[in-house]
Scaffold this active site. Structure first.
Site, PDB file in Angstrom:
ATOM      1  N   MET A  40     -12.296  -4.930   3.659  1.00 36.98           N
ATOM      2  CA  MET A  40     -11.552  -4.063   4.575  1.00 36.98           C
ATOM      3  C   MET A  40     -11.510  -4.718   5.953  1.00 36.98           C
ATOM      4  SD  MET A  40     -10.429  -1.523   2.859  1.00 36.98           S
ATOM      5  CE  MET A  40      -9.804  -0.595   4.268  1.00 36.98           C
ATOM      6  N   HIS A  73      -0.794  -1.061  -4.451  1.00 38.04           N
ATOM      7  CA  HIS A  73      -2.112  -0.648  -3.974  1.00 38.04           C
ATOM      8  C   HIS A  73      -2.114   0.861  -3.767  1.00 38.04           C
ATOM      9  CE1 HIS A  73      -6.042  -1.500  -2.181  1.00 38.04           C
ATOM     10  NE2 HIS A  73      -5.761  -0.562  -1.287  1.00 38.04           N
ATOM     11  N   HIS A  77      -7.890   1.849  -5.142  1.00 38.80           N
ATOM     12  CA  HIS A  77      -9.003   1.704  -4.200  1.00 38.80           C
ATOM     13  C   HIS A  77      -9.628   3.080  -3.979  1.00 38.80           C
ATOM     14  CE1 HIS A  77     -10.070   0.758   0.311  1.00 38.80           C
ATOM     15  NE2 HIS A  77     -11.140   0.978  -0.425  1.00 38.80           N
ATOM     16  N   GLY A 127      -2.050   2.006   9.385  1.00 37.52           N
ATOM     17  CA  GLY A 127      -1.483   1.652  10.676  1.00 37.52           C
ATOM     18  C   GLY A 127      -2.453   1.098  11.702  1.00 37.52           C
ATOM     19  N   MET A 177      -8.497   8.868  -1.261  1.00 38.53           N
ATOM     20  CA  MET A 177      -9.455   9.323  -0.243  1.00 38.53           C
ATOM     21  C   MET A 177      -9.857  10.764  -0.535  1.00 38.53           C
ATOM     22  SD  MET A 177      -7.530   7.875   3.144  1.00 38.53           S
ATOM     23  CE  MET A 177      -6.647   6.313   3.131  1.00 38.53           C
ATOM     24  N   GLY A 214      -9.688   4.746   5.746  1.00 37.08           N
ATOM     25  CA  GLY A 214      -9.371   6.144   5.957  1.00 37.08           C
ATOM     26  C   GLY A 214      -8.015   6.430   6.562  1.00 37.08           C
ATOM     27  N   PHE A 215      -7.431   5.462   7.262  1.00 37.88           N
ATOM     28  CA  PHE A 215      -6.145   5.688   7.917  1.00 37.88           C
ATOM     29  C   PHE A 215      -5.298   4.420   7.872  1.00 37.88           C
ATOM     30  CE2 PHE A 215      -9.138   8.563   9.970  1.00 37.88           C
ATOM     31  CZ  PHE A 215      -8.479   9.782   9.885  1.00 37.88           C
ATOM     32  N   GLY A 241       0.666  -2.291   4.259  1.00 37.57           N
ATOM     33  CA  GLY A 241       1.366  -1.022   4.173  1.00 37.57           C
ATOM     34  C   GLY A 241       2.492  -0.917   5.171  1.00 37.57           C
ATOM     35  N   MET A 243     -11.812   5.334  -2.162  1.00 37.55           N
ATOM     36  CA  MET A 243     -12.564   5.614  -0.942  1.00 37.55           C
ATOM     37  C   MET A 243     -13.165   7.009  -1.087  1.00 37.55           C
ATOM     38  SD  MET A 243     -10.099   4.028   2.023  1.00 37.55           S
ATOM     39  CE  MET A 243      -8.569   4.030   1.095  1.00 37.55           C
ATOM     40  N   ASP A 265      -7.441  -5.932   3.048  1.00 37.56           N
ATOM     41  CA  ASP A 265      -6.671  -4.710   3.271  1.00 37.56           C
ATOM     42  C   ASP A 265      -6.908  -4.214   4.695  1.00 37.56           C
ATOM     43  OD1 ASP A 265      -5.409  -2.265   3.232  1.00 37.56           O
ATOM     44  OD2 ASP A 265      -6.726  -1.344   1.747  1.00 37.56           O
ATOM     45  N   GLY A 266      -5.821  -4.162   5.477  1.00 35.26           N
ATOM     46  CA  GLY A 266      -5.906  -3.568   6.805  1.00 35.26           C
ATOM     47  C   GLY A 266      -5.303  -4.423   7.892  1.00 35.26           C
ATOM     48  N   GLY A 267      -4.196  -3.977   8.457  1.00 38.37           N
ATOM     49  CA  GLY A 267      -3.588  -4.688   9.574  1.00 38.37           C
ATOM     50  C   GLY A 267      -2.964  -6.019   9.212  1.00 38.37           C
ATOM     51  N   ASP A 320      -4.343   4.006  -2.563  1.00 43.54           N
ATOM     52  CA  ASP A 320      -5.521   4.436  -1.816  1.00 43.54           C
ATOM     53  C   ASP A 320      -5.885   5.868  -2.179  1.00 43.54           C
ATOM     54  OD1 ASP A 320      -6.259   2.211  -0.118  1.00 43.54           O
ATOM     55  OD2 ASP A 320      -4.356   2.516   0.904  1.00 43.54           O
ATOM     56  N   SER A 371       0.831  -1.199   0.000  1.00 45.01           N
ATOM     57  CA  SER A 371       0.000   0.000   0.000  1.00 45.01           C
ATOM     58  C   SER A 371       0.865   1.248   0.000  1.00 45.01           C
ATOM     59  CB  SER A 371      -0.913   0.019   1.223  1.00 45.01           C
ATOM     60  OG  SER A 371      -1.606   1.246   1.291  1.00 45.01           O
TER      61      SER A 371
END
Length: 220
Positions: free
Chosen positions: A137, A33, A66, A145, A37, A142-143, A195, A68, A173-175, A35, A8
């Site tokens: 997701m 990837h 992606h 980390g 926003m 939106g953020f 990311g 958003m 996607d995420g964590g 992002d 990401s």
């Protein structure tokens, strides 16, 4: 199962973006990837089509874009022209999802649909015959980390079952990091966005470690 790693760009050092993009290209990762926003659909703002066109010149990998954003119909053609290869839109956006997917394909790109953590998995059912990818997701959009939401593992299994024999990639996607990667791949994810974990330290070493973990789960 061929598992794709998609670093990401949100976690790159934007003061040294070309350096970091070249590190992604050299790392063995298959996609990038991106992002996007808008400060409305999510509270953060990132980049637009002009910036995507600029980074397109720096890296020759498929762009996994992606969106958003609240009104993707306005921007899909612009991101397609800027160099996106896959464009994913949220089922929760204000625009008609079927129209968005049709427009992405009219622009000659692969279309995907995104599901936020609080949206029932059933929301994607009407669109499964119109997409090349479903993005789950596993954090709130939106953020960067954030920590992986454990309930996402079951959501991945459920969506993998919904996909069935269709030729649709299942992205998460995420964590996703060294500790959570095994669980998401076991649950059926074949496209992994990461990311902070991949950009922290040596990208090539981190991608290699991802591939080692994936190899323990996937038997060709």
């Amino acid at each position: 199962m061929n598992v794709i790693i998609s670093p990401s760009m949100l976690s790159a050092d934007f003061a040294n973006l070309e350096r970091d993009l070249k590190a992604v290209a050299a790392s063995g990762a298959q996609w990038l990837h991106v992002d996007v926003m808008d400060g409305h659909f999510v509270p953060n703002i990132t980049i637009g089509p002009d910036q995507v066109a600029c980074i397109r010149k720096c890296i020759d990998l498929p762009f996994d874009v992606h969106l958003m954003i609240s009104e993707p119909l306005k921007y899909i053609p612009k991101f397609a022209k800027a160099g996106a290869d896959i464009i994913t839109v949220h089922v929760e956006s204000e625009d008609d999802t079927a129209e968005c997917l049709a427009l992405i394909k009219e622009c000659g790109k692969k279309a995907g649909i995104v599901l936020s953590p609080d949206t029932p998995t059933s929301a994607i059912a009407p669109y499964l015959d119109a997409v090349s990818m479903v993005l789950v997701m596993s954090v709130y959009p939106g953020f960067g980390g954030q920590s992986y939401i454990p309930e996402s593992t079951k959501r991945l299994r459920d969506i993998r079952a919904m996909i069935g024999s269709r030729d649709i990639r299942l992205e998460v996607d995420g964590g996703v990091n060294f500790d959570t990667l095994e669980a998401v791949v076991e649950a059926g994810a074949d496209t992994v966005v990461s990311g902070s974990c991949l950009f922290n330290g040596d990208m090539t070493e981190n991608v290699a470690k991802f591939n080692e973990i994936i190899a323990t789960v996937v038997v060709e």
